[in-house]
Design a protein around this motif. Structure first.
Motif, PDB file in Angstrom:
ATOM      1  N   THR A   6       0.830  -1.207   0.000  1.00 36.97           N
ATOM      2  CA  THR A   6       0.000   0.000   0.000  1.00 36.97           C
ATOM      3  C   THR A   6       0.861   1.252   0.000  1.00 36.97           C
ATOM      4  O   THR A   6       0.531   2.247  -0.665  1.00 36.97           O
ATOM      5  N   SER A   7       1.960   1.225   0.732  1.00 35.84           N
ATOM      6  CA  SER A   7       2.876   2.378   0.742  1.00 35.84           C
ATOM      7  C   SER A   7       3.437   2.636  -0.650  1.00 35.84           C
ATOM      8  O   SER A   7       3.515   3.786  -1.102  1.00 35.84           O
ATOM      9  N   ILE A   8       3.843   1.559  -1.334  1.00 42.67           N
ATOM     10  CA  ILE A   8       4.381   1.709  -2.689  1.00 42.67           C
ATOM     11  C   ILE A   8       3.310   2.241  -3.636  1.00 42.67           C
ATOM     12  O   ILE A   8       3.579   3.103  -4.488  1.00 42.67           O
ATOM     13  N   LEU A   9       2.077   1.753  -3.495  1.00 41.43           N
ATOM     14  CA  LEU A   9       0.987   2.221  -4.349  1.00 41.43           C
ATOM     15  C   LEU A   9       0.724   3.701  -4.146  1.00 41.43           C
ATOM     16  O   LEU A   9       0.588   4.459  -5.120  1.00 41.43           O
ATOM     17  N   ILE A  10       0.661   4.152  -2.907  1.00 40.87           N
ATOM     18  CA  ILE A  10       0.398   5.569  -2.629  1.00 40.87           C
ATOM     19  C   ILE A  10       1.543   6.432  -3.127  1.00 40.87           C
ATOM     20  O   ILE A  10       1.331   7.504  -3.722  1.00 40.87           O
ATOM     21  N   LEU A  11       2.772   5.992  -2.917  1.00 42.04           N
ATOM     22  CA  LEU A  11       3.925   6.756  -3.399  1.00 42.04           C
ATOM     23  C   LEU A  11       3.907   6.861  -4.918  1.00 42.04           C
ATOM     24  O   LEU A  11       4.176   7.929  -5.484  1.00 42.04           O
ATOM     25  N   HIS A  12       3.571   5.779  -5.593  1.00 42.56           N
ATOM     26  CA  HIS A  12       3.508   5.798  -7.055  1.00 42.56           C
ATOM     27  C   HIS A  12       2.404   6.729  -7.537  1.00 42.56           C
ATOM     28  O   HIS A  12       2.569   7.457  -8.533  1.00 42.56           O
ATOM     29  N   CYS A  13       1.265   6.732  -6.844  1.00 39.55           N
ATOM     30  CA  CYS A  13       0.173   7.641  -7.216  1.00 39.55           C
ATOM     31  C   CYS A  13       0.606   9.097  -7.061  1.00 39.55           C
ATOM     32  O   CYS A  13       0.290   9.936  -7.909  1.00 39.55           O
ATOM     33  N   SER A  37       3.523  15.759  -4.442  1.00 41.74           N
ATOM     34  CA  SER A  37       2.830  16.110  -3.212  1.00 41.74           C
ATOM     35  C   SER A  37       3.049  15.035  -2.161  1.00 41.74           C
ATOM     36  O   SER A  37       2.819  13.854  -2.402  1.00 41.74           O
ATOM     37  N   LEU A  38       3.481  15.471  -0.984  1.00 40.00           N
ATOM     38  CA  LEU A  38       3.726  14.525   0.098  1.00 40.00           C
ATOM     39  C   LEU A  38       2.492  14.306   0.965  1.00 40.00           C
ATOM     40  O   LEU A  38       2.516  13.458   1.849  1.00 40.00           O
ATOM     41  N   SER A  39       1.436  15.054   0.725  1.00 41.82           N
ATOM     42  CA  SER A  39       0.274  14.988   1.622  1.00 41.82           C
ATOM     43  C   SER A  39      -0.302  13.585   1.753  1.00 41.82           C
ATOM     44  O   SER A  39      -0.487  13.097   2.879  1.00 41.82           O
ATOM     45  N   PRO A  40      -0.605  12.877   0.650  1.00 44.68           N
ATOM     46  CA  PRO A  40      -1.152  11.518   0.818  1.00 44.68           C
ATOM     47  C   PRO A  40      -0.187  10.581   1.540  1.00 44.68           C
ATOM     48  O   PRO A  40      -0.614   9.754   2.361  1.00 44.68           O
ATOM     49  N   CYS A  41       1.107  10.704   1.257  1.00 43.70           N
ATOM     50  CA  CYS A  41       2.089   9.838   1.913  1.00 43.70           C
ATOM     51  C   CYS A  41       2.149  10.114   3.415  1.00 43.70           C
ATOM     52  O   CYS A  41       2.192   9.189   4.228  1.00 43.70           O
ATOM     53  N   LEU A  42       2.132  11.399   3.770  1.00 46.51           N
ATOM     54  CA  LEU A  42       2.183  11.757   5.179  1.00 46.51           C
ATOM     55  C   LEU A  42       0.923  11.308   5.911  1.00 46.51           C
ATOM     56  O   LEU A  42       0.992  10.800   7.033  1.00 46.51           O
ATOM     57  N   LEU A  43      -0.226  11.502   5.279  1.00 49.61           N
ATOM     58  CA  LEU A  43      -1.479  11.095   5.903  1.00 49.61           C
ATOM     59  C   LEU A  43      -1.509   9.582   6.114  1.00 49.61           C
ATOM     60  O   LEU A  43      -1.951   9.102   7.158  1.00 49.61           O
ATOM     61  N   PHE A  44      -1.032   8.849   5.116  1.00 47.09           N
ATOM     62  CA  PHE A  44      -1.003   7.396   5.251  1.00 47.09           C
ATOM     63  C   PHE A  44      -0.051   6.983   6.367  1.00 47.09           C
ATOM     64  O   PHE A  44      -0.367   6.111   7.185  1.00 47.09           O
ATOM     65  N   GLY A  45       1.124   7.609   6.428  1.00 47.81           N
ATOM     66  CA  GLY A  45       2.081   7.287   7.471  1.00 47.81           C
ATOM     67  C   GLY A  45       1.558   7.609   8.861  1.00 47.81           C
ATOM     68  O   GLY A  45       1.696   6.809   9.796  1.00 47.81           O
ATOM     69  N   LEU A  46       0.934   8.785   8.997  1.00 45.74           N
ATOM     70  CA  LEU A  46       0.382   9.175  10.295  1.00 45.74           C
ATOM     71  C   LEU A  46      -0.748   8.236  10.723  1.00 45.74           C
ATOM     72  O   LEU A  46      -0.930   7.968  11.917  1.00 45.74           O
TER      73      LEU A  46
END
Length: 267
Positions: A6-13, A37-46
């Motif tokens: 899921t992390s790889i998918l979000i980063l690729h998106c 944009s880092l927003s989706p990655c940060l939200l997923f990580g948080l």
């Protein structure tokens, strides 16, 4: 495995949706920040971090270490314990590549195989190939499903040798039903003609479910398991063959072949 995929998918998106330099310059706004944009990655990580911390904290409170408690042989040294170093899950459990491959194959297609106890999932094998080759718009989602399922399968195949203990099938793979049927939904939406294949496998699967009515914790193989496997796969293949013979494209091809043969004869 699912978290990693899921992390790889979000980063690729995030990377694929980043605006180009030309778009930024044409809009009059350009900043030398990161190109996506880092927003989706940060939200997923948080969102993931609290659950990871809670999981490891609870595991430490129960077992006294961050290592999974079921992988510690010391916790199973009690009279009458059926578990020992040789059959615990969580460590490399195979003597060589051949042992690993045979066990991995049995987890899917053996007497307790996951596919054999969920017959419609056999359709995911051609579905994955066709969706990856012909539908680029959903390739990321399909690769995510493949990564989650194959990664989980390989992880348990490498770190176990007991087929998840006393149960009908591989109980560890139950969460993989959701991504499996997600692939089937995408596939049948784009190829409605394969709904017949799905119904054939589902009908045999319903019979298998009836024979498993004792519950998931049975100590023996499901009755008539292998005959049902053979009947399901043979009827699926036969139905696929009949559909190919009666499809419009096939009829057009046959008519074209007949016309091409008749023309030289008339001449």
């Amino acid at each position: 495995v699912i978290l990693l995929c899921t992390s790889i998918l979000i980063l690729h998106c995030c990377l694929s949706r980043s605006p180009s330099r030309g778009d930024k310059e044409s809009s009059g706004v350009f900043s030398p920040c990161l190109p996506f944009s880092l927003s989706p990655c940060l939200l997923f990580g948080l969102g993931a971090v609290p659950w990871l911390v809670l999981h490891h904290a609870l595991n430490y409170m129960i077992g006294g270490s961050f290592k999974p408690a079921n992988a510690n042989p010391a916790f199973f040294c009690w009279p009458g314990s059926p578990f020992h170093v040789g059959n615990l899950t969580g460590n490399l459990a195979h003597s060589g590549p051949l042992s690993f491959l045979l066990y991995a194959g049995s987890m899917l297609a053996g007497k307790r195989g996951f596919l054999g106890h969920n017959l419609p999932l056999f359709l995911t094998l051609p579905a994955l190939v066709m969706l990856l080759r012909r539908h680029r718009e959903i390739r990321r989602e399909v690769l995510w499903v493949a990564g989650c399922c194959i990664g989980t399968w390989m992880l348990y195949a490498a770190t176990s040798n007991n087929s998840s203990g006393q149960c009908c099938s591989i109980r560890w793979f139950v969460p993989l039903l959701a991504p499996g049927y997600f692939i089937l939904a995408l596939f049948l939406q784009r190829y409605p003609s394969y709904r017949t294949d799905f119904m054939i496998l589902s009908a045999w699967g319903a019979l298998l479910v009836f024979l498993m009515r004792e519950g998931p914790w049975i100590q023996h193989m499901v009755r008539f398991f292998w005959p049902i496997q053979a009947a399901a796969l043979c009827s699926w293949a036969f139905g696929h063959y009949l559909r190919g013979r009666t499809s419009p494209i096939r009829r057009i091809q046959q008519a074209h072949t007949e016309n091409s043969v008749q023309k030289p004869l008339a001449a």
